[in-house]
Write a protein that holds these residues in place. Structure first.
Motif, PDB file in Angstrom:
ATOM      1  N   PRO A  16       0.793  -1.233   0.000  1.00  0.00           N
ATOM      2  CA  PRO A  16       0.000   0.000   0.000  1.00  0.00           C
ATOM      3  C   PRO A  16       0.826   1.283   0.000  1.00  0.00           C
ATOM      4  O   PRO A  16       0.385   2.316  -0.520  1.00  0.00           O
ATOM      5  CB  PRO A  16      -0.830  -0.120   1.279  1.00  0.00           C
ATOM      6  N   GLU A  17       2.051   1.228   0.563  1.00  0.00           N
ATOM      7  CA  GLU A  17       2.858   2.458   0.624  1.00  0.00           C
ATOM      8  C   GLU A  17       3.202   3.004  -0.745  1.00  0.00           C
ATOM      9  O   GLU A  17       3.422   4.211  -0.914  1.00  0.00           O
ATOM     10  CB  GLU A  17       4.123   2.211   1.437  1.00  0.00           C
ATOM     11  N   THR A  18       3.239   2.111  -1.769  1.00  0.00           N
ATOM     12  CA  THR A  18       3.645   2.585  -3.101  1.00  0.00           C
ATOM     13  C   THR A  18       2.590   3.461  -3.761  1.00  0.00           C
ATOM     14  O   THR A  18       2.857   4.078  -4.787  1.00  0.00           O
ATOM     15  CB  THR A  18       3.970   1.407  -4.030  1.00  0.00           C
ATOM     16  N   MET A  19       1.370   3.543  -3.188  1.00  0.00           N
ATOM     17  CA  MET A  19       0.346   4.404  -3.782  1.00  0.00           C
ATOM     18  C   MET A  19       0.790   5.871  -3.790  1.00  0.00           C
ATOM     19  O   MET A  19       0.282   6.684  -4.561  1.00  0.00           O
ATOM     20  CB  MET A  19      -0.975   4.281  -3.031  1.00  0.00           C
ATOM     21  N   LEU A  20       1.766   6.210  -2.959  1.00  0.00           N
ATOM     22  CA  LEU A  20       2.283   7.584  -2.952  1.00  0.00           C
ATOM     23  C   LEU A  20       2.928   7.942  -4.283  1.00  0.00           C
ATOM     24  O   LEU A  20       3.148   9.124  -4.571  1.00  0.00           O
ATOM     25  CB  LEU A  20       3.293   7.750  -1.817  1.00  0.00           C
ATOM     26  N   ALA A  21       3.254   6.916  -5.104  1.00  0.00           N
ATOM     27  CA  ALA A  21       3.863   7.173  -6.411  1.00  0.00           C
ATOM     28  C   ALA A  21       3.047   6.558  -7.545  1.00  0.00           C
ATOM     29  O   ALA A  21       3.549   6.388  -8.654  1.00  0.00           O
ATOM     30  CB  ALA A  21       5.296   6.635  -6.433  1.00  0.00           C
ATOM     31  N   ASP A  22       1.766   6.246  -7.286  1.00  0.00           N
ATOM     32  CA  ASP A  22       0.922   5.715  -8.354  1.00  0.00           C
ATOM     33  C   ASP A  22       0.814   6.709  -9.501  1.00  0.00           C
ATOM     34  O   ASP A  22       0.734   7.929  -9.280  1.00  0.00           O
ATOM     35  CB  ASP A  22      -0.489   5.417  -7.826  1.00  0.00           C
ATOM     36  N   MET A  23       0.745   6.161 -10.731  1.00  0.00           N
ATOM     37  CA  MET A  23       0.620   7.036 -11.907  1.00  0.00           C
ATOM     38  C   MET A  23      -0.553   6.654 -12.804  1.00  0.00           C
ATOM     39  O   MET A  23      -0.851   7.356 -13.774  1.00  0.00           O
ATOM     40  CB  MET A  23       1.926   7.010 -12.716  1.00  0.00           C
ATOM     41  N   ALA A  24      -1.223   5.537 -12.510  1.00  0.00           N
ATOM     42  CA  ALA A  24      -2.376   5.122 -13.312  1.00  0.00           C
ATOM     43  C   ALA A  24      -3.112   4.007 -12.589  1.00  0.00           C
ATOM     44  O   ALA A  24      -2.604   3.415 -11.630  1.00  0.00           O
ATOM     45  CB  ALA A  24      -1.943   4.662 -14.700  1.00  0.00           C
ATOM     46  N   VAL A  25      -4.310   3.726 -13.067  1.00  0.00           N
ATOM     47  CA  VAL A  25      -5.058   2.530 -12.712  1.00  0.00           C
ATOM     48  C   VAL A  25      -5.336   1.804 -14.019  1.00  0.00           C
ATOM     49  O   VAL A  25      -5.799   2.418 -14.994  1.00  0.00           O
ATOM     50  CB  VAL A  25      -6.379   2.857 -11.983  1.00  0.00           C
ATOM     51  N   ALA A  26      -5.036   0.508 -14.082  1.00  0.00           N
ATOM     52  CA  ALA A  26      -5.209  -0.254 -15.317  1.00  0.00           C
ATOM     53  C   ALA A  26      -6.348  -1.248 -15.170  1.00  0.00           C
ATOM     54  O   ALA A  26      -6.515  -1.877 -14.121  1.00  0.00           O
ATOM     55  CB  ALA A  26      -3.915  -0.977 -15.684  1.00  0.00           C
TER      56      ALA A  26
END
Length: 907
Positions: free
Chosen positions: A218-228
């Motif tokens: 979940p911590e990586t959502m801070l760098a999310d760039m899209a939803v596929a």
């Protein structure tokens, strides 16, 4: 030299290895002979001999010793790898023990300490390879950081760069936060850990609802760039092209389509963090994100850093990605708590997660977006693919066993750019210099780089070093003096064969193929032989954590190097892993003892070494037979060597030595040599003419010589000891066995002699067997009846009466029907041989006993067969239980067959 009564491996191993090395026996010194070359996979300079090394190097030594015996100019290149990460860790641990750390020193000072460690403690494994008997060219020992080899490494880097086959790029790598360096896939260990699967809701930008995603990080959502979402998933078709607003950061990110999203997994929608996941990186590229625009939210230690858009709240900066000792909180806990507080945490599931760990640091590996140096492996792979397809016969190379070809082609045809830079101090520092404006100048020396940059341009060298696989990829030609032209390189490149574990087919073997073909314009070796792994007795992988590793040095101490080596050869079956079985090592120690005792017997009966490679002339059938057996054994061995069938080689020489030579030939010679029977109860044999004894001694000495030479590649120590012990004291051997000539008997197989001796052996063996089956004491002497013998049989019996009496305990043969029904019978070569058993056993009682035993064996056999035919048992039972059932079934089936034969013999 009188052969000692007791075979003591330790006493002869140290003596002969020191002798070989002192006399230069391992050097290639036959300039007019056909060259033969092997380079050994360089073990880490920090390493110690493990069972895998023992297998790999035993197989190589078998081939190199065989080539010497064939008269070839044999070179086995030896060396060690500088092992960047492992060696730096060793030295840093030493510093830590003195309350120091690497950064207390300059780079140059630290590297000096590494060289100091290498001089004092490095290379322990080379001494251990000597204990195994490895006949390597120690006078030309190489090291991947020595001056000459380093020259080759730097030249290759510069040449590839100038050819636009090596470049700097921003991509994801396996990042080890503990070591603070990129590492290769081989240094990543995947483990199953108990984790969580978090389901979140991401709000749509227009406020019309949410889209659900699930993640284990979940911590990586801070760098999310899209939803596929999957393009075929109708549930989300109306959302494609819309944006969601990320919780916490408020970043707007698009909903895109990609086949990577699995409609059957979770919600079918996947959060995409291209800067921290290998799959997401590819999705991001397909979605149009450049690598330079992808967000990196972590530093080299795994702490949160601000992304380029500056949207991560300040309280997250500096937090570790997840739990670490001494830290009260972390980014993962904070993200989950924040989403829960916003009402966006839907549910949390327990899940077993395949998690990558650094094999040395023990830290969870982070896919990390960073600038590294890459080789255009796709371009270099094409000629290496073609070479494997062409095969050795057409100028390429063979892969043995062929079953590995598919794996090789699959890897090579789907190869990715090869990351060759590492963030270490120990290793080949990358020959690249940067100006203040970021311009890069690549050259072999700083002076050459300065000429490229121009006077007055300040340059700073790239601090990174090269991956050790980059340097070891040059091993087949860099160890021979390249880039300087020399005789060694001309004669010994390409190498003849590379022996390697299949587990480094991609990491090392394929890269040698690429670099060798590219720089030498010729394949690095003609044959690539891939062996399996040595596993624990139950088939599981060996590991220190399981406590099931085996120390080969301990086995050598207990059973001798020769026994361990023979075990390795005997168990190496193409395409299969080896199960460690110490009892078999002990068995091969017994085999060596049997050979030792056979040589003692020969020596005590006037049998000495031969001075001829060709077989002596022989009149006696037993001598003509053993000469034929030598011819047959050499032919089978030659075929097995040509096909790289190590198990076949060991099987051929083992059975010839143990069965034909020791158990039969020497026993059949005893009447000829007038050797008394000892305590076996038989009458002493009459004296035979001296000419027969002289012939027997000559042939036996010659046959024993052939055995020692054929066995030498597998068991070098005992064969060298016996080679000299069997020599004539008045005329010692002209050379050591390591430089003897491979057998060329220059004889043919005598069919008549083979038939005669095989009849004798068959008769004696079957007589012994029925005695054992019927509980008749082995020393019981019997009379044999043949009612209607063939003329040839009568002739054989007349000539071999002494052997039949002495070994078979058959007093005489009567050519008439037997006068009783109380008999046992055997069939030999078309003749039925009948033995009267009156006054020997109660035949009715024996029939009853055997019948009951047969019924019990059949019952157990059939019960086991029923169990094995039950699909539920085979599929659900533990593998070891199924394997035991199969072994028990085979044992009971064989027992039933033996008892059936025994019952039939009783008529």
């Amino acid at each position: 030299m009188t052969i000692d009564k007791t075979f003591d491996p330790a006493a002869i191993e140290a003596k002969w290895y020191a002798h070989w090395e002192a006399t230069g026996a391992f050097r290639p010194d036959r300039p007019n002979a056909e060259p033969y070359t092997i380079v050994n996979p360089p073990p880490n300079v920090t390493g110690s001999l493990h069972i895998g090394h023992a297998l790999d190097n035993t197989l190589q030594d078998i081939l190199i010793r065989h080539a010497r015996l064939q008269g070839k100019d044999a070179l086995w290149v030896v060396g060690t790898d500088h092992a960047g990460i492992a060696t730096q860790m060793v030295v840093e641990r030493q510093l830590n023990a003195r309350q120091q750390k690497r950064t207390d020193f300059t780079r140059e000072e630290f590297i000096a300490k590494v060289w100091e460690w290498k001089t004092e403690s490095g290379g322990e494994i080379t001494g251990q390879l000597r204990r195994l008997g490895c006949s390597m060219d120690w006078e030309n020992e190489r090291f991947t950081m020595d001056e000459g080899f380093s020259k080759a490494v730097i030249k290759v880097f510069v040449d590839l760069y100038n050819q636009k086959l090596l470049y700097r790029d921003k991509r994801l790598v396996n990042w080890d936060p503990g070591l603070k360096t990129a590492i290769s896939d081989l240094e990543v260990e995947t483990r199953e850990i108990n984790g969580k699967f978090w389901h979140f809701k991401y709000p749509l930008e227009d406020g019309s609802g949410f889209i659900s995603v699930a993640t284990t990080r979940p911590e990586t959502m801070l760098a999310d760039m899209a939803v596929a979402v999957n393009p075929s998933d109708e549930r989300y078709a109306h959302l494609v092209g819309k944006n969601v607003r990320l919780p916490i950061t408020g970043r707007l990110i698009p909903i895109v389509t990609d086949e990577h999203a699995d409609p059957e997994l979770g919600s079918g929608a996947v959060k995409i963090t291209p800067g921290h996941d290998f799959n997401d990186f590819e999705v991001g590229k397909r979605a149009g994100f450049k690598a330079s625009d992808m967000f990196n939210m972590l530093d080299g230690e795994g702490r949160v850093v601000q992304t380029a858009d500056g949207l991560i709240p300040a309280e997250y900066i500096g937090q570790y990605r997840f739990g670490i000792e001494g830290e009260p909180t972390n980014a993962r806990k904070m993200v989950v708590a924040a989403l829960d507080a916003l009402g966006l945490l839907e549910k949390v599931e327990d899940r077993v997660i395949q998690t990558p760990f650094g094999d040395r640091s023990g830290q969870v590996i982070e896919p990390w977006l960073t600038d590294q140096w890459y080789v255009d492996a796709e371009t270099l792979a094409k000629p290496a693919i073609d070479a494997a397809r062409k095969g050795k016969a057409n100028g390429g190379f063979d892969i043995v066993p062929k079953s590995w070809e598919k794996t090789y082609f699959n890897w090579m045809e789907n190869i990715q750019p090869w990351c060759v830079s590492r963030q270490l101090w120990w290793g080949h520092q990358i020959p690249a210099w940067f100006a203040a404006d970021g311009t890069c100048y690549v050259a072999e020396t700083e002076e050459a780089a300065q000429l490229l940059a121009g006077a007055g341009v300040a340059l700073t060298r790239d601090p990174d070093v090269l991956d050790t696989w980059f340097s070891s990829a040059l091993w087949p030609f860099g160890t021979l003096g390249w880039p300087d032209q020399n005789t060694m390189l001309d004669r010994h490149y390409p190498n003849d064969v590379l022996i390697s574990g299949f587990d480094i087919l991609f990491f090392w073997d394929a890269r040698m193929a690429m670099q060798g073909i590219h720089f030498m314009e010729e394949v690095p070796w003609k044959t690539l032989y891939l062996h399996g792994l040595v596993r624990a007795a139950d088939g599981s992988k060996m590991s220190k954590s399981k406590g099931n590793t085996v120390d080969p040095l301990g086995l050598i101490d207990q059973y001798g190097a020769d026994a361990l080596r023979f075990f390795m050869a005997a168990m190496e079956s193409q395409g299969r892993d080896i199960k460690m079985d110490e009892s078999r090592v002990a068995g091969y120690r017994n085999f060596a003892t049997k050979l030792w005792n056979a040589a003692r017997f020969a020596q005590s009966n006037g049998i000495g070494g031969s001075r001829s490679v060709s077989a002596p002339k022989a009149e006696l059938a037993v001598n003509r037979w053993i000469i034929g057996e030598v011819v047959s054994t050499v032919e089978k061995l030659n075929k097995a060597f040509a096909e790289f069938r190590f198990d076949g080689m060991a099987d051929v020489i083992y059975h010839f030595v143990f069965d034909q030579f020791c158990d039969w030939y020497l026993e059949l010679l005893k009447p000829i040599l007038q050797v008394q029977s000892g305590d076996d109860g038989a009458e002493p044999q009459p004296s035979l003419v001296t000419a027969d004894a002289d012939e027997a001694r000559a042939v036996a000495g010659w046959a024993l010589d052939q055995i020692l030479v054929m066995l030498h590649p597998f068991m070098p120590f005992i064969t060298e000891e016996l080679w000299h012990a069997m020599s004539d004291p008045a005329q010692p051997r002209a050379h050591d066995i390591i430089h003897a000539q491979w057998p060329e008997p220059n004889a043919t197989i005598d069919a008549d002699a083979v038939a005669e001796i095989n009849w004798v052996i068959d008769t004696i063996s079957k007589t012994r067997s029925f005695k054992a089956e019927l509980n008749i004491p082995p020393g019981t002497r019997l009379t044999a009846n043949i009612a209607d013998p063939q003329m040839s049989t009568m002739s054989v019996i007349a000539r071999q009466a002494a052997a039949l009496s002495r070994l078979g305990r058959i007093d005489s043969f009567v050519y008439a029907p037997v006068a009783t029904n109380n008999v046992a019978q055997i069939v030999v070569g078309g003749d039925t041989v009948v033995f009267a058993l009156d006054d020997v056993i109660d035949l009715d009682a024996e029939r009853s006993r055997i019948t009951k035993a047969l019924e019990a064996a059949l019952k157990e056999r059939d019960a086991l067969a029923g169990r094995l035919s039950n699909a539920g048992f085979v599929e659900k039972a533990k593998p070891e239980a199924v394997e035991k059932a199969r072994a028990d079934h085979a044992e009971k089936a064989a027992e039933a067959e033996r008892l059936t034969v025994a019952l039939a013999r009783l008529g």
